[in-house]
Design a protein around this motif. Structure first.
Motif, PDB file in Angstrom:
ATOM      1  N   ARG A 379       3.116  -9.890   4.461  1.00 11.28           N
ATOM      2  CA  ARG A 379       3.295  -8.704   5.299  1.00 11.28           C
ATOM      3  C   ARG A 379       4.419  -8.916   6.320  1.00 11.28           C
ATOM      4  O   ARG A 379       5.271  -8.050   6.522  1.00 11.28           O
ATOM      5  N   GLU A 383       8.324  -7.345   6.417  1.00 14.56           N
ATOM      6  CA  GLU A 383       8.822  -6.637   7.602  1.00 14.56           C
ATOM      7  C   GLU A 383      10.182  -7.168   8.027  1.00 14.56           C
ATOM      8  O   GLU A 383      11.060  -6.399   8.440  1.00 14.56           O
ATOM      9  N   ASN A 388       7.907  -1.971   5.794  1.00 13.15           N
ATOM     10  CA  ASN A 388       6.574  -1.907   6.395  1.00 13.15           C
ATOM     11  C   ASN A 388       5.588  -1.568   5.278  1.00 13.15           C
ATOM     12  O   ASN A 388       5.502  -0.435   4.826  1.00 13.15           O
ATOM     13  N   LEU A 389       4.861  -2.575   4.804  1.00 12.82           N
ATOM     14  CA  LEU A 389       3.995  -2.371   3.649  1.00 12.82           C
ATOM     15  C   LEU A 389       2.904  -1.343   3.919  1.00 12.82           C
ATOM     16  O   LEU A 389       2.559  -0.551   3.031  1.00 12.82           O
ATOM     17  N   ASN A 390       2.357  -1.340   5.136  1.00 18.87           N
ATOM     18  CA  ASN A 390       1.327  -0.346   5.460  1.00 18.87           C
ATOM     19  C   ASN A 390       1.888   1.064   5.361  1.00 18.87           C
ATOM     20  O   ASN A 390       1.258   1.961   4.793  1.00 18.87           O
ATOM     21  N   LEU A 396      -2.388  -5.297   0.828  1.00 23.60           N
ATOM     22  CA  LEU A 396      -2.473  -6.667   0.333  1.00 23.60           C
ATOM     23  C   LEU A 396      -3.946  -7.022   0.129  1.00 23.60           C
ATOM     24  O   LEU A 396      -4.753  -6.916   1.054  1.00 23.60           O
TER      25      LEU A 396
END
Length: 538
Positions: A379, A383, A388-390, A396
């Motif tokens: 994560r 970034e 921004n994975l969210n 994850l």
């Protein structure tokens, strides 16, 4: 009767949608744009308030300067399997408009609303239809439809509906059910006093007629439930869970249904089994959500909920969840049917996702990794690369404790994209082989899989420019050491911890910037993000 399914074409924000509902509880989740408001507007057509609804100009689907000139709503009802003696034969006005479905092996009634718009003139038609979609020509259509909606009244709780949420004795039928329920509870147990029973039922009443509709008006005469009230209500839930008494649950359903209908201005028919539809369920304190969900489960009626909260997920089973997503061309509805997955897969997904990571059900793509270290690292490293994975809808999820295949199978069933990253050791090779066997071809495999060219993530990063981080933590120096890599890493773990090592790697990467992130990881991030967006570049 139960509402088995709804089929929508060209109505409000929905171009085409078909959805089945469970007989007990259906929880609809998805992103804000999937069309929940349009679905609730469609369901509102079969409420008592909208009897023989006449469609309006704003009911027609419109998109990119292309407006539909016709719409169709089809509502399919079936006999309630939870009621052994329910039969359409006791309703002659309905048995004549029903048919036997060999597919679901139930008697079915299908009610259809269609509308056409010609030169701004809108014509709405209401029909019962048969299994082939042909119109059933019957006399006294309004009487038959009224009877159907009387025995299966649908109630939609909306945030702008104003109810009087306090239980009073102004309605004799409500009072009769209330007194009967108190009596039955008193006979069944000796652990709760009559005062506590009344206290818990008061909290239950406010839960169903105040909190669940998000009614924020200030009414001074309402005594808001205290923590003690909620605790007593949960004791009542415990009691209901332990009681093998369908009569008590039925009386409870009649009590709360009568209260709700009384607040809406009309009486509940004696033989009615309501269908409760609640918008944005769970937008309350987690304690209220938990107690409320248990209460709803103990009321033997069909429930349809929309929700944007993960607090609700651990209280549900896999078939309860209906996940809806909208693409550029369609709305996809995904649900795991009972016994669709093996008992082992079901158990693992319940524990690993529903109980530990319920927020993952709202993601568009699962990035499946072996351990918690990867969750800490990836994560942050993504970034640093500008991702921004969210925000990209990527969750994850660590899979080593339950295996990778159950999570892939569930993700596929629910319309969630997935991507796997494994280590290069024996276990990692086994996971990669499992993924390869699941994929139909090599192209699909490479679209969904990265195997690290090292025994684990720590060894991989050590080889790709982060050796000084591990040396400094293990021996206080980044100079050359004639020591095997795995021993340096093990020493660093012993002197620190895997989470602390992950943080140290991330701090080092932030100083150096995106160029420090190994090319393999950068390519993996791009592939995962492409999957989450519904596209995959070569």
């Amino acid at each position: 009767m139960l509402l088995h399914s709804v089929e929508i074409q060209g109505f409000k924000g929905i171009k085409d949608l078909y959805m089945n509902f469970n007989s007990d509880i259906s929880v609809l989740i998805g992103e804000n744009s999937w069309g929940s408001s349009s679905l609730l507007s469609a369901l509102a057509v079969i409420t008592k308030e909208n009897f023989l609804y006449n469609c309006q100009d704003h009911d027609f689907y419109y998109e990119e300067d292309c407006a539909e000139e016709c719409l169709s709503l089809r509502f399919t009802y079936i006999e309630n399997p939870l009621i052994a003696d329910e039969s359409l034969q006791v309703y002659p006005e309905l048995s004549e408009v029903s048919y036997f479905s060999h597919q679901i092996r139930k008697q079915v009634i299908c009610y259809q609303v269609t509308a056409n718009r010609v030169d701004k003139v809108i014509t709405t038609r209401h029909h019962f239809i048969d299994e082939d979609g042909a119109i059933l020509e019957v006399d006294n259509f309004p009487i038959r439809l009224r009877r159907l909606l009387d025995i299966s009244p649908l109630i939609i709780f909306r945030s702008n509906r104003l109810y009087k949420p306090i239980l009073k004795n102004e309605d004799q039928r409500v009072k009769a059910f209330y007194d009967l329920l108190i009596q039955q509870f008193s006979e069944e147990n000796s652990r709760l006093t009559e005062r506590e029973l009344k206290q818990g039922l008061y909290a239950a009443t406010l839960l169903l007629t105040y909190y669940l509709v998000n009614n924020k008006q200030d009414e001074e005469y309402i005594r808001k439930p205290t923590l003690e009230d909620w605790q007593v209500l949960d004791k009542i839930n415990d009691l209901l869970d332990q009681m093998d008494n369908t009569t008590t649950r039925h009386v409870m359903m009649k009590l709360f249904s009568s209260i709700i209908f009384y607040r809406m201005g009309y009486a509940l028919p004696e033989d009615a089994l309501p269908i409760l539809c609640i918008k944005n369920f769970g937008n309350t304190h987690p304690i209220v959500t938990s107690v409320g969900m248990r209460l709803l489960n103990n009321i033997p009626v069909q429930k349809i909920l929309t929700s944007n909260t993960s607090d609700l997920i651990p209280m549900l089973t896999l078939p309860n969840i209906i996940r809806i997503s909208r693409s550029a061309s369609e709305i996809a509805v995904n649900q795991v049917l009972p016994k669709e997955l093996s008992a082992s897969t079901n158990r693992k997904v319940l524990f690993h996702i529903f109980h530990r990571r319920p927020i993952a059900l709202f993601a568009r793509c699962w990035f499946l990794v072996e351990g918690e270290t990867e969750i800490w690292l990836l994560r942050e490293l993504a970034e640093i690369c500008g991702h921004n994975l969210n925000a990209e809808g990527i969750a994850l999820v660590e899979f080593a404790q339950c295996g990778v295949l159950p999570l892939i199978e569930y993700a596929e069933a629910m319309g969630i994209e997935w991507y796997v990253m494994s280590d290069g050791d024996a276990a990692g090779r086994h996971y990669a082989k499992t993924v390869r066997s699941y994929c139909q071809d090599k192209e699909t495999y490479y679209r969904h899989m990265t195997q690290l060219p090292a025994r684990d993530i720590e060894n991989f990063l050590f080889q790709k420019g982060f050796s000084s981080v591990y040396k400094e933590i293990a021996y206080g120096s980044s100079e050359f050491m004639n020591i095997p890599v795995h021993e340096i890493i093990q020493k660093a773990i012993q002197k620190s911890s895997k989470p602390d090592l992950a943080l140290a790697v991330c701090d080092y990467a932030r100083v150096r910037g995106a160029r420090a992130i190994p090319n393999l990881l950068q390519k993996t991030f791009k592939k995962v993000i492409d999957l989450s967006k519904g596209s995959m570049s070569d």
